[in-house]
Design a protein around this motif. Structure first.
Motif, PDB file in Angstrom:
ATOM      1  N   ARG A  63      -6.207  86.121  60.270  1.00 16.11           N
ATOM      2  CA  ARG A  63      -6.956  86.245  59.003  1.00 16.11           C
ATOM      3  C   ARG A  63      -6.846  85.055  58.066  1.00 16.11           C
ATOM      4  NH1 ARG A  63      -4.625  91.109  59.899  1.00 16.11           N
ATOM      5  NH2 ARG A  63      -2.879  90.575  58.564  1.00 16.11           N
ATOM      6  N   VAL A  64      -6.048  84.017  58.405  1.00 19.84           N
ATOM      7  CA  VAL A  64      -5.867  82.899  57.474  1.00 19.84           C
ATOM      8  C   VAL A  64      -6.282  81.593  58.139  1.00 19.84           C
ATOM      9  CG1 VAL A  64      -4.225  81.629  56.030  1.00 19.84           C
ATOM     10  CG2 VAL A  64      -3.915  84.074  56.400  1.00 19.84           C
ATOM     11  N   ARG A  65      -7.074  80.797  57.422  1.00 20.95           N
ATOM     12  CA  ARG A  65      -7.401  79.460  57.928  1.00 20.95           C
ATOM     13  C   ARG A  65      -7.180  78.461  56.788  1.00 20.95           C
ATOM     14  NH1 ARG A  65     -14.028  78.770  57.631  1.00 20.95           N
ATOM     15  NH2 ARG A  65     -14.201  79.765  55.599  1.00 20.95           N
ATOM     16  N   TYR A  72       1.764  78.508  51.619  1.00 26.25           N
ATOM     17  CA  TYR A  72       2.506  79.781  51.540  1.00 26.25           C
ATOM     18  C   TYR A  72       1.683  80.897  50.891  1.00 26.25           C
ATOM     19  CZ  TYR A  72       5.785  83.324  49.941  1.00 26.25           C
ATOM     20  OH  TYR A  72       6.391  84.522  49.677  1.00 26.25           O
ATOM     21  N   SER A  73       0.970  80.579  49.774  1.00 27.62           N
ATOM     22  CA  SER A  73       0.264  81.651  49.043  1.00 27.62           C
ATOM     23  C   SER A  73      -0.864  82.223  49.899  1.00 27.62           C
ATOM     24  CB  SER A  73      -0.279  81.137  47.701  1.00 27.62           C
ATOM     25  OG  SER A  73      -0.873  79.871  47.843  1.00 27.62           O
ATOM     26  N   SER A  74      -1.555  81.385  50.682  1.00 25.72           N
ATOM     27  CA  SER A  74      -2.614  81.893  51.565  1.00 25.72           C
ATOM     28  C   SER A  74      -1.997  82.820  52.611  1.00 25.72           C
ATOM     29  CB  SER A  74      -3.325  80.745  52.287  1.00 25.72           C
ATOM     30  OG  SER A  74      -3.601  79.682  51.425  1.00 25.72           O
ATOM     31  N   HIS A  75      -0.881  82.362  53.165  1.00 28.87           N
ATOM     32  CA  HIS A  75      -0.179  83.154  54.185  1.00 28.87           C
ATOM     33  C   HIS A  75       0.215  84.522  53.621  1.00 28.87           C
ATOM     34  CE1 HIS A  75       3.050  84.383  56.845  1.00 28.87           C
ATOM     35  NE2 HIS A  75       3.918  84.232  55.877  1.00 28.87           N
ATOM     36  N   LEU A  76       0.752  84.510  52.386  1.00 27.86           N
ATOM     37  CA  LEU A  76       1.194  85.771  51.756  1.00 27.86           C
ATOM     38  C   LEU A  76       0.016  86.728  51.592  1.00 27.86           C
ATOM     39  CD1 LEU A  76       3.711  87.060  50.180  1.00 27.86           C
ATOM     40  CD2 LEU A  76       2.455  86.364  48.138  1.00 27.86           C
ATOM     41  N   MET A  77      -1.120  86.189  51.129  1.00 27.55           N
ATOM     42  CA  MET A  77      -2.290  87.055  50.914  1.00 27.55           C
ATOM     43  C   MET A  77      -2.830  87.553  52.253  1.00 27.55           C
ATOM     44  SD  MET A  77      -4.133  85.390  47.578  1.00 27.55           S
ATOM     45  CE  MET A  77      -4.131  83.660  47.994  1.00 27.55           C
ATOM     46  N   GLY A  78      -2.767  86.717  53.274  1.00 27.38           N
ATOM     47  CA  GLY A  78      -3.205  87.140  54.609  1.00 27.38           C
ATOM     48  C   GLY A  78      -2.345  88.288  55.126  1.00 27.38           C
ATOM     49  N   ARG A  79      -1.045  88.230  54.807  1.00 28.52           N
ATOM     50  CA  ARG A  79      -0.154  89.315  55.257  1.00 28.52           C
ATOM     51  C   ARG A  79      -0.520  90.645  54.622  1.00 28.52           C
ATOM     52  NH1 ARG A  79       5.770  87.110  54.939  1.00 28.52           N
ATOM     53  NH2 ARG A  79       5.733  88.556  53.212  1.00 28.52           N
ATOM     54  N   ARG A  80      -1.205  90.557  53.468  1.00 25.88           N
ATOM     55  CA  ARG A  80      -1.626  91.821  52.818  1.00 25.88           C
ATOM     56  C   ARG A  80      -2.930  92.345  53.394  1.00 25.88           C
ATOM     57  NH1 ARG A  80      -0.227  89.867  46.853  1.00 25.88           N
ATOM     58  NH2 ARG A  80       1.998  89.645  47.193  1.00 25.88           N
ATOM     59  N   GLY A  81      -3.440  91.672  54.410  1.00 20.88           N
ATOM     60  CA  GLY A  81      -4.610  92.207  55.115  1.00 20.88           C
ATOM     61  C   GLY A  81      -5.925  91.552  54.725  1.00 20.88           C
ATOM     62  N   CYS A  82      -5.914  90.615  53.736  1.00 20.67           N
ATOM     63  CA  CYS A  82      -7.184  89.982  53.325  1.00 20.67           C
ATOM     64  C   CYS A  82      -7.532  88.854  54.292  1.00 20.67           C
ATOM     65  CB  CYS A  82      -7.057  89.320  51.959  1.00 20.67           C
ATOM     66  SG  CYS A  82      -6.075  90.201  50.793  1.00 20.67           S
ATOM     67  N   ARG A  83      -8.812  88.455  54.258  1.00 22.48           N
ATOM     68  CA  ARG A  83      -9.230  87.225  54.953  1.00 22.48           C
ATOM     69  C   ARG A  83      -9.093  86.095  53.942  1.00 22.48           C
ATOM     70  NH1 ARG A  83     -10.725  87.460  59.646  1.00 22.48           N
ATOM     71  NH2 ARG A  83     -11.125  89.494  60.492  1.00 22.48           N
ATOM     72  N   VAL A  84      -8.331  85.067  54.272  1.00 21.25           N
ATOM     73  CA  VAL A  84      -8.025  84.024  53.285  1.00 21.25           C
ATOM     74  C   VAL A  84      -8.353  82.649  53.846  1.00 21.25           C
ATOM     75  CG1 VAL A  84      -6.240  83.070  51.773  1.00 21.25           C
ATOM     76  CG2 VAL A  84      -6.057  85.438  52.554  1.00 21.25           C
ATOM     77  N   THR A  85      -8.997  81.819  53.004  1.00 19.32           N
ATOM     78  CA  THR A  85      -9.153  80.404  53.335  1.00 19.32           C
ATOM     79  C   THR A  85      -8.392  79.598  52.297  1.00 19.32           C
ATOM     80  OG1 THR A  85     -11.378  80.836  54.165  1.00 19.32           O
ATOM     81  CG2 THR A  85     -10.784  78.534  53.784  1.00 19.32           C
ATOM     82  N   GLY A  86      -7.430  78.826  52.756  1.00 24.46           N
ATOM     83  CA  GLY A  86      -6.706  77.909  51.875  1.00 24.46           C
ATOM     84  C   GLY A  86      -7.376  76.552  51.940  1.00 24.46           C
ATOM     85  N   VAL A  87      -7.686  75.988  50.775  1.00 23.34           N
ATOM     86  CA  VAL A  87      -8.351  74.676  50.710  1.00 23.34           C
ATOM     87  C   VAL A  87      -7.498  73.731  49.884  1.00 23.34           C
ATOM     88  CG1 VAL A  87     -10.335  73.458  49.715  1.00 23.34           C
ATOM     89  CG2 VAL A  87     -10.702  75.550  51.005  1.00 23.34           C
ATOM     90  N   ASP A  88      -7.333  72.505  50.360  1.00 21.53           N
ATOM     91  CA  ASP A  88      -6.625  71.498  49.565  1.00 21.53           C
ATOM     92  C   ASP A  88      -7.259  70.129  49.820  1.00 21.53           C
ATOM     93  OD1 ASP A  88      -3.719  71.643  48.006  1.00 21.53           O
ATOM     94  OD2 ASP A  88      -4.249  69.619  48.681  1.00 21.53           O
ATOM     95  N   LEU A  89      -7.212  69.283  48.789  1.00 24.44           N
ATOM     96  CA  LEU A  89      -7.830  67.961  48.909  1.00 24.44           C
ATOM     97  C   LEU A  89      -7.034  67.041  49.831  1.00 24.44           C
ATOM     98  CD1 LEU A  89     -10.171  66.223  47.733  1.00 24.44           C
ATOM     99  CD2 LEU A  89      -8.569  65.374  46.044  1.00 24.44           C
ATOM    100  N   LEU A  90      -5.715  67.196  49.840  1.00 24.85           N
ATOM    101  CA  LEU A  90      -4.890  66.262  50.619  1.00 24.85           C
ATOM    102  C   LEU A  90      -4.776  66.720  52.072  1.00 24.85           C
ATOM    103  CD1 LEU A  90      -1.789  65.087  48.558  1.00 24.85           C
ATOM    104  CD2 LEU A  90      -3.942  63.905  49.010  1.00 24.85           C
ATOM    105  N   ASP A  91      -5.221  65.864  52.976  1.00 23.79           N
ATOM    106  CA  ASP A  91      -5.093  66.194  54.408  1.00 23.79           C
ATOM    107  C   ASP A  91      -3.635  66.500  54.750  1.00 23.79           C
ATOM    108  OD1 ASP A  91      -7.759  65.814  54.831  1.00 23.79           O
ATOM    109  OD2 ASP A  91      -7.565  63.720  55.442  1.00 23.79           O
TER     110      ASP A  91
END
Ligand SMILES: C[S@@+](CC[C@H](N)C(=O)[O-])C[C@H]1O[C@@H](n2cnc3c(N)ncnc32)[C@H](O)[C@@H]1O
Length: 303
Positions: free
Chosen positions: A113-115, A79-98
């Motif tokens: 803008r979000v991956r 969700y937080s990556s998505h929110l930041m992407g909506r503000r126009g930034c390029r965002v990469t969300g990374v997490d250890l758990l597949d």
């Protein structure tokens, strides 16, 4: 550091906290939430709005602009990556758990803008096993957001994370780190408060960092400490009060009926599950004095 197996147990149906919290509205986010008295009337609608409020507060500290290239470190369900992407930034969300990355893609994938990528925060600069390029070259990021995850990394992992992020950030870049912190630095006291290891085995409580540890590492590495805020009361303090209230209600049939009427999926829990829930809440309350919750803003100096 928490292993993937440890994390799967902590965030899976084997953890009674999750079996209670998911029906109460945890979904897009996995954090405790930010609770202020004027917002408490929203509680009957569930916990999601409080979790989003915590994200709103932590991302506000980043002072995002549409030009930012952001790493959302330990993005959970995205969700937080998505929110930041909506503000126009390029965002990469990374997490250890597949499983979390897959969930993030399922919930928020395919937006501009979000991956989302699987990755380990303690090895962000390690070259990929397939010999390909690193996902984040040095100096390629302007902002890094890490909400309620660094406590999983252990002392060496946290240090590696802070060092790597410093190199990945362009000069003038910013890291916002919001995390549990250790108040007492007294392992014996924590062991006495949690004899059944109900808290320590799930959250690796002995490996929490005192705030002074974060400050020392950050300064050693070269960060400028812009801001430190104590969020203990609105986050862990009020969350635990609510958990106690819920555990109290669940002790009697009438209270359990009330909870299940409001959140029908809770009906799947047995009396034994509720007893386990009450024990876990009790254990978290007992170690409460030893921990706090803080927001840190660390800047890489412009030159
Ligand atoms: C409490 S959750 C918070 C997730 C998200 N920031 C949120 O607010 O919903 C902590 C997250 O850290 C992730 N995590 C733990 N250790 C990690 C590591 N070494 N590298 C990447 N992610 C990690 C977990 O899988 C989990 O998704």
């Amino acid at each position: 550091m928490s292993s993937p197996e440890n994390l799967q147990d902590a965030y899976g149906p084997g953890n009674i906290l999750f079996r209670v919290l998911e029906p109460m509205g945890w979904g897009d986010l996995l954090n405790l939430g930010y609770y202020t008295p004027p917002t408490l009337p929203a509680l009957p609608a569930g916990l999601a709005s409080f979790q989003r409020r915590l994200v709103a507060r932590s991302t506000a500290l980043l002072r995002l602009t549409a030009r930012d290239r952001v790493l959302d470190a330990a993005c959970g369900r995205g969700y937080s990556s998505h929110l930041m992407g909506r503000r126009g930034c390029r965002v990469t969300g990374v997490d250890l758990l597949d499983a979390h990355v897959e969930e993030a893609v399922r919930r928020f994938g395919g937006r501009p803008r979000v991956r989302y990528l699987a990755g380990d925060l303690t090895a962000l600069r390690r070259p990929p096993a397939d010999g390909g390029p690193r996902p984040f070259p040095d100096g390629s990021l302007t902002k890094v957001h890490c909400l309620e995850a660094a406590f999983h990394l252990g002392p060496d992992g946290r240090r590696a994370f802070l060092e790597d992020v410093f190199r990945l950030l362009a000069p003038g870049g910013r890291l916002v780190l919001v995390d549990f912190v250790w108040r007492t630095g007294d392992p014996a006291g924590i062991a006495a408060a949690d004899p059944g290891r109900l808290v320590r085995d799930t959250w690796r409580f002995e490996e929490f960092e005192p705030l002074s540890g974060y400050h020392r590492h950050a300064l050693d590495i070269g960060y400028r400490i812009r801001l430190t805020q104590d969020w203990t009361r609105p986050v862990t303090g009020r969350f635990l009060r609510l958990a106690q209230l819920c555990a109290g209600l669940s002790a009697g049939r009438a209270g359990r009926r009330l909870l299940c009427r409001r959140w029908p999926a809770l009906s799947a829990l047995t009396a034994r599950d509720w007893l386990r829930f009450a024990a876990v809440v009790h254990a978290h309350t007992a170690v409460r004095h030893a921990s706090g919750y803080a927001a840190l803003v660390l800047d890489r100096p412009a030159r």
